[in-house]
Design a protein around this motif. Sequence first.
Motif, mmCIF file in Angstrom:
data_model
loop_
_atom_site.group_PDB
_atom_site.id
_atom_site.type_symbol
_atom_site.label_atom_id
_atom_site.label_comp_id
_atom_site.label_asym_id
_atom_site.label_seq_id
_atom_site.Cartn_x
_atom_site.Cartn_y
_atom_site.Cartn_z
ATOM 1 N N GLY A 168 9.343 19.376 5.593
ATOM 2 C CA GLY A 168 10.310 20.270 4.955
ATOM 3 C C GLY A 168 9.653 21.242 3.996
ATOM 4 O O GLY A 168 10.059 22.410 3.899
ATOM 5 N N ALA A 169 8.608 20.771 3.291
ATOM 6 C CA ALA A 169 7.900 21.664 2.377
ATOM 7 C C ALA A 169 7.189 22.768 3.146
ATOM 8 O O ALA A 169 7.140 23.927 2.692
ATOM 9 C CB ALA A 169 6.890 20.860 1.548
ATOM 10 N N LEU A 170 6.654 22.456 4.316
ATOM 11 C CA LEU A 170 5.987 23.471 5.126
ATOM 12 C C LEU A 170 6.983 24.504 5.652
ATOM 13 O O LEU A 170 6.733 25.714 5.576
ATOM 14 C CB LEU A 170 5.250 22.811 6.292
ATOM 15 N N THR A 171 8.108 24.056 6.180
ATOM 16 C CA THR A 171 9.096 25.017 6.689
ATOM 17 C C THR A 171 9.662 25.865 5.560
ATOM 18 O O THR A 171 9.986 27.037 5.768
ATOM 19 C CB THR A 171 10.223 24.286 7.432
ATOM 20 N N ALA A 172 9.751 25.295 4.363
ATOM 21 C CA ALA A 172 10.232 26.076 3.216
ATOM 22 C C ALA A 172 9.259 27.183 2.857
ATOM 23 O O ALA A 172 9.653 28.215 2.289
ATOM 24 C CB ALA A 172 10.443 25.156 2.010
ATOM 25 N N GLN A 173 7.967 26.992 3.196
ATOM 26 C CA GLN A 173 6.968 28.035 2.954
ATOM 27 C C GLN A 173 6.891 29.037 4.098
ATOM 28 O O GLN A 173 6.060 29.939 4.063
ATOM 29 C CB GLN A 173 5.588 27.390 2.744
ATOM 30 N N GLY A 174 7.734 28.850 5.128
ATOM 31 C CA GLY A 174 7.767 29.808 6.226
ATOM 32 C C GLY A 174 7.028 29.379 7.466
ATOM 33 O O GLY A 174 6.874 30.183 8.407
ATOM 34 N N PHE A 175 6.546 28.117 7.511
ATOM 35 C CA PHE A 175 5.870 27.651 8.717
ATOM 36 C C PHE A 175 6.860 27.607 9.884
ATOM 37 O O PHE A 175 8.078 27.552 9.698
ATOM 38 C CB PHE A 175 5.244 26.280 8.477
ATOM 39 N N GLY A 176 6.329 27.622 11.091
ATOM 40 C CA GLY A 176 7.134 27.761 12.296
ATOM 41 C C GLY A 176 8.170 26.672 12.489
ATOM 42 O O GLY A 176 8.041 25.548 11.990
ATOM 43 N N SER A 177 9.204 27.016 13.253
ATOM 44 C CA SER A 177 10.296 26.084 13.517
ATOM 45 C C SER A 177 9.837 24.879 14.335
ATOM 46 O O SER A 177 10.537 23.872 14.408
ATOM 47 C CB SER A 177 11.431 26.806 14.256
ATOM 48 N N GLY A 178 8.674 24.976 14.943
ATOM 49 C CA GLY A 178 8.135 23.848 15.700
ATOM 50 C C GLY A 178 7.536 22.767 14.828
ATOM 51 O O GLY A 178 7.039 21.763 15.343
ATOM 52 N N THR A 179 7.569 22.955 13.504
ATOM 53 C CA THR A 179 7.076 21.941 12.580
ATOM 54 C C THR A 179 8.055 20.768 12.554
ATOM 55 O O THR A 179 9.225 20.937 12.217
ATOM 56 C CB THR A 179 6.904 22.522 11.173
ATOM 57 N N VAL A 180 7.574 19.570 12.922
ATOM 58 C CA VAL A 180 8.460 18.407 13.057
ATOM 59 C C VAL A 180 7.836 17.206 12.368
ATOM 60 O O VAL A 180 6.645 17.185 12.055
ATOM 61 C CB VAL A 180 8.723 18.073 14.547
ATOM 62 N N ALA A 181 8.668 16.178 12.135
ATOM 63 C CA ALA A 181 8.231 14.950 11.477
ATOM 64 C C ALA A 181 8.368 13.768 12.422
ATOM 65 O O ALA A 181 9.212 13.758 13.316
ATOM 66 C CB ALA A 181 9.048 14.709 10.207
ATOM 67 N N GLY A 182 7.527 12.770 12.221
ATOM 68 C CA GLY A 182 7.576 11.555 13.023
ATOM 69 C C GLY A 182 6.735 10.477 12.377
ATOM 70 O O GLY A 182 6.200 10.659 11.275
ATOM 71 N N ASN A 183 6.612 9.357 13.051
ATOM 72 C CA ASN A 183 5.809 8.245 12.541
ATOM 73 C C ASN A 183 4.444 8.209 13.213
ATOM 74 O O ASN A 183 4.329 8.457 14.420
ATOM 75 C CB ASN A 183 6.526 6.911 12.764
ATOM 76 N N ALA A 184 3.421 7.892 12.454
ATOM 77 C CA ALA A 184 2.087 7.720 13.026
ATOM 78 C C ALA A 184 2.033 6.414 13.819
ATOM 79 O O ALA A 184 2.761 5.467 13.508
ATOM 80 C CB ALA A 184 1.042 7.712 11.917
ATOM 81 N N PRO A 185 1.204 6.335 14.829
ATOM 82 C CA PRO A 185 1.132 5.114 15.629
ATOM 83 C C PRO A 185 0.616 3.912 14.857
ATOM 84 O O PRO A 185 0.849 2.770 15.239
ATOM 85 C CB PRO A 185 0.176 5.494 16.762
ATOM 86 N N ARG A 186 -0.076 4.144 13.744
ATOM 87 C CA ARG A 186 -0.603 3.051 12.924
ATOM 88 C C ARG A 186 -0.720 3.536 11.477
ATOM 89 O O ARG A 186 -0.674 4.749 11.217
ATOM 90 C CB ARG A 186 -1.964 2.588 13.446
ATOM 91 N N SER A 187 -0.853 2.610 10.544
ATOM 92 C CA SER A 187 -1.006 3.008 9.143
ATOM 93 C C SER A 187 -2.332 3.728 8.935
ATOM 94 O O SER A 187 -3.310 3.478 9.644
ATOM 95 C CB SER A 187 -0.927 1.773 8.239
ATOM 96 N N ALA A 188 -2.350 4.636 7.967
ATOM 97 C CA ALA A 188 -3.546 5.445 7.696
ATOM 98 C C ALA A 188 -3.910 5.340 6.214
ATOM 99 O O ALA A 188 -3.061 5.597 5.358
ATOM 100 C CB ALA A 188 -3.298 6.899 8.075
#
Length: 519
Positions: free
Chosen positions: A387-407
């Motif tokens: 959300g912070a990236l899209t608020a700065q004008g990043f593309g609509s293809g910016t999406v969120a999800g879960n990583a396959p493992r902890s990092a």
Amino acid sequence: MNTHRARRRRPLRLLGLVLALVVIAASGAGWWFYQRLDGNIRSVSIGARGGTERPDASGRTPVDILVIGSDGRTSAADCGLGGGCAHTGVQKGGGNADVELLVHIAADRSNATVLSIPRDTVTEIPACRDSATGASESGYRGQINSALRYGPACQVAAVHRLTGIPVTHYAQLDFSGVVKMSDAVGGVSVCVSDDVYDTYSHLKLSKGTHTLKGVAALEFLRSRHGFGDGSDLGRTVSQHLFLGAVLRKVKSGDTLTDPAAVYRLADAATKALTVDDGLGSVRALVALAADLNKVPTGRVTFVTMQTDPDPDDTDRVVVAPEARALFADIAGDRSLSAGSGAGRSTPSPVPSSPVPSSPVPSVPVSRIAVRVENGTGITGRAAAVAGALTAQGFGSGTVAGNAPRSAPTTTLGYGPGLREQALRTAAALGLPASRTAPGGGAGLTLVIGADWPSGTTYPGAALSPVPADGATARAHAATADRAGKCAQVGRYRTVSLDGVAMTPSQAYALAKDVPDSDS
């Protein structure tokens, strides 16, 4: 602080700018002690290896000074503070330029820029000969700080070749001088964001504001494991905070109106200095001080040269593309301070070499899409950052999800041809460039790790009141009037106690028997 601890301190490698800040005080102390202080100053010749400064349209000339702290032990006091002299004894010279600050004062004296050049920068070192020792070098590729082995003129030439910025003056401070000067101003006020214990520099402070003197100030300035990402790059931000506090303190009425404090400060500064012939007198230093005193603290901008990892050595860095615009702005006498357009110098012509005349390539953020994955186990982290990236004008293809493992750490992977997009994304979030790397599929994949448990700006990157444009992106730009900012204590396991790796805050909590640095 006990003597044994003090002797174990590794050397302070910073503090050149203090030269300029300190001599401000001398300008208010009168002319009566010139002769006495003149005898304190050591001077060297740097010749014309740093190029020539160009006047602006009104005939006014900028001032560019390379100020360094070396790792040489050239006095008994430095050996006591830095150690390492048990077998060699006091050294006659040599050492590396482990901290390099290029101080640019605008032609019209309306603004100034202080550029930190990381010591681990790998670049081309020009052929050079030390006129004092006869040591010579035909040129090589190596760390920028190594050129000092062949004398100050060689170090000046190396910085000029790297940046294209004229360098016509030189100043070097020793370790013991920093201790004396921090005492002479009555201590320097600094703030740390959390409890911190750097087991390497021995800096130990509780969360909040502290007044540091003597060896404690030295510990703060040389701490690289306590702040940011635990690297030399992160250390420059805390150093800038300290120097800004020194500037505010020295320019305050309390300092300049106290004759005894002024003399102590000027005496300590001149005893600690080695300068080029052009600055080799108190009269010359006072003239420089008068120029600096014209610059408001809000127009003194601290920046760190942008770097990328050295592809041949992960422990070293190389100049990043963004740095070309930064060098060009400084060489062109353009202010980096926000809102400083009024009264600024008319830009001088930008040198054609080695700074490229073409602008740094740019990709509009609206064309950049990022997949943000949550590797923290904390609900909502990926969505918050996306959300912070899209608020700065990043593309609509910016999406969120879960990583396959902890990092454990945050990383930004990029596909073929997307390195520039990755760097722009990292800059938007305050993520160090060292956290970007090829991989992650065909696009950009940002994995939020355990080192970033909250917020939408990467920890340690909040200090940036100057707008991030082509010149200052990823340069950690900040002006000297920013009182109240805290050095960001690192969240990585960069220190150790009894052989166990841990964060600086964890080390503070466990080291109950170790006194705080300001105790």
